[in-house]
Design an enzyme around this catalytic site. Structure first.
Site, PDB file in Angstrom:
ATOM      1  CG  ASP A 171      -7.628   1.175  -4.515  1.00  0.00           C
ATOM      2  OD1 ASP A 171      -7.107   0.309  -3.902  1.00  0.00           O
ATOM      3  OD2 ASP A 171      -6.813   2.083  -5.312  1.00  0.00           O
ATOM      4  CG  HIS A 197      -1.522  -6.816  -5.457  1.00  0.00           C
ATOM      5  ND1 HIS A 197      -2.727  -6.845  -6.146  1.00  0.00           N
ATOM      6  CD2 HIS A 197      -1.478  -5.516  -4.941  1.00  0.00           C
ATOM      7  CE1 HIS A 197      -3.038  -5.582  -6.337  1.00  0.00           C
ATOM      8  NE2 HIS A 197      -2.377  -4.768  -5.518  1.00  0.00           N
ATOM      9  CB  SER A 198      -3.988 -13.095  -6.043  1.00  0.00           C
ATOM     10  OG  SER A 198      -2.935 -14.174  -6.146  1.00  0.00           O
ATOM     11  CE1 TYR A 199      -5.922  -6.088  -9.810  1.00  0.00           C
ATOM     12  CE2 TYR A 199      -3.963  -7.136  -9.367  1.00  0.00           C
ATOM     13  CZ  TYR A 199      -4.590  -6.118  -9.633  1.00  0.00           C
ATOM     14  OH  TYR A 199      -4.093  -4.713  -9.644  1.00  0.00           O
ATOM     15  CG  ASN A 242      -2.418   0.576   0.796  1.00  0.00           C
ATOM     16  OD1 ASN A 242      -2.451   1.719   0.057  1.00  0.00           O
ATOM     17  ND2 ASN A 242      -3.441  -0.239   1.104  1.00  0.00           N
ATOM     18  CD  GLU A 301      -4.196  -5.352  -2.243  1.00  0.00           C
ATOM     19  OE1 GLU A 301      -2.939  -4.683  -2.106  1.00  0.00           O
ATOM     20  OE2 GLU A 301      -4.875  -4.563  -3.046  1.00  0.00           O
ATOM     21  CD  GLN A 307      -6.455  -0.639  -0.164  1.00  0.00           C
ATOM     22  OE1 GLN A 307      -6.461  -0.621   1.102  1.00  0.00           O
ATOM     23  NE2 GLN A 307      -6.761   0.065  -0.733  1.00  0.00           N
ATOM     24  CG  HIS A 364       1.738  -2.097  -3.929  1.00  0.00           C
ATOM     25  ND1 HIS A 364       1.244  -2.280  -2.575  1.00  0.00           N
ATOM     26  CD2 HIS A 364       0.799  -2.189  -4.715  1.00  0.00           C
ATOM     27  CE1 HIS A 364      -0.167  -2.293  -2.853  1.00  0.00           C
ATOM     28  NE2 HIS A 364      -0.294  -2.359  -4.105  1.00  0.00           N
TER      29      HIS A 364
END
Length: 357
Positions: free
Chosen positions: A257, A185-187, A84, A322, A294, A110
């Protein structure tokens, strides 16, 4: 004798700096496979079944190393030293001011220009048993790398269990007072169809408060109650229900976000969030010992990055959960501390558990 949970190793390519990158597939008998590469410690695939047994990948990513090396929004990456934003790329520790890269407007994001997402991690060990398979990765971030003090010895252990849960154990030690905030940080897109936005997912977050931000997405310092706002996910609701609501915080983030202030922080490791996709029946549950999470809805994805099947990752084609400390904590004395002292051990665990209903 075949193990119930196993790991398969292969080559994934060589970086522009001539470092060899390995790929590891962790798989179990329950039908889940997790692909991880040593570049950035990234999760590149999670192949898992829907309610009819159809196996699909549910995380955004690429099929070649080159694509990961060029600029991308941290797909699947381990993020550090500080996940972040840190305001204006500066913080003070023990009366010393440290200056970081401003790689996100006026702020540090990050970890900086070359954070943990862009280094090749070393494989420390592989363990396979009947009930789990573990991949232990390590990286030594040297004193003043990206402006952060102290030699930070970091290990991250990914463990796939027989119950389709993936544990992520983060550990670190330092030889000088520093700050640390690691995350994954996987989507995710539980539909398995990356041409479709994630607005049709139901999300639940166990948080009574969230962290409001200013125009540069830095926390204002207050914690706001979610009651009566689009940020109330205490009961499951569709992501798309209020993602475009007339709300100052929604406008600033271009959607969600923000960091949620997770409930029951003193309880330690606990269930904090869930996502559910009704058409496929896939469910993702997140458990963590962290104070915040997050929730990011891929608002900045802009259809410039290629999917594996010829399409492009458009706006909101994935979401992130996150787990972490709050943004800008090094500059916010009221937030839980992110300091790590010599002789202390940073240790935190997050679990992503996949199922169907």
């Amino acid at each position: 004798m075949n193990k119930s949970v196993s790991i398969i190793e292969s080559d994934f390519g060589t970086t522009v700096g001539d470092e060899v990158v390995k790929k590891y597939i962790l798989k179990n008998e329950g039908g889940i496979e997790v692909g991880i590469i040593t570049f950035g410690g990234r999760i590149i695939t999670v192949n898992t079944a829907d309610k009819k047994g159809k196996i699909q990948n549910v995380v955004l990513g690429f099929d070649n190393l080159k694509q990961y090396e060029i600029k991308n929004p941290f797909f699947g990456a381990l993020v550090g030293r500080y996940g972040n934003r840190i305001a204006k790329g500066k913080f003070n520790l023990n009366d010393t001011e440290y200056t970081l890269a401003k790689n996100n407007g006026e702020n540090n994001l990050h970890g900086g220009e070359k954070g943990f997402d862009k280094v090749v991690w070393k494989v420390e060990g592989i363990e396979e048993t009947d009930s789990k398979a573990s991949l232990k990765l390590s990286y030594l971030s040297k004193d003043m790398e990206e402006g952060f003090p102290g030699n930070l010895a970091t290990t991250v252990t990914y463990t796939l269990n027989q119950d389709n849960s993936l544990d992520v154990l983060y550990e670190a030690t330092t030889d000088k007072t520093t700050v640390v905030n690691l995350t994954q940080h996987s989507y995710f897109n539980l539909s398995g169809d990356f041409s479709q936005p994630i607005v049709d997912h139901e999300v639940e977050i166990d948080a009574d408060e969230f962290v409001p931000v200013d125009g540069s997405l830095i926390p204002t310092g207050e914690l706001a109650n979610v009651e009566g706002t689009p940020f109330d996910f205490r009961k499951a609701k569709l992501v798309g229900a209020e993602i475009n609501a007339e709300n100052k915080q929604i406008e600033l983030g271009g959607g969600y976000d923000h960091c949620w202030v997770l409930n029951d922080q003193k309880a330690g490791y606990r269930s904090v969030a869930k996502a559910y996709h009704s058409r496929t029946g896939r469910t993702l549950e997140v458990l963590t010992d962290q104070p915040g999470m997050q929730f990011y809805t891929g608002n900045f994805l802009d259809a410039t990055l290629p999917t594996r099947n010829g399409g492009f990752y458009a706006k909101r084609s994935g979401f992130c959960f996150e787990t972490q400390h709050y943004p800008d904590s090094p500059n916010q004395s009221e937030f839980p501390s992110v300091r790590l002292e010599p002789g202390e051990k940073y240790s935190t665990k997050t679990t992503f558990k996949f199922s169907t209903k």
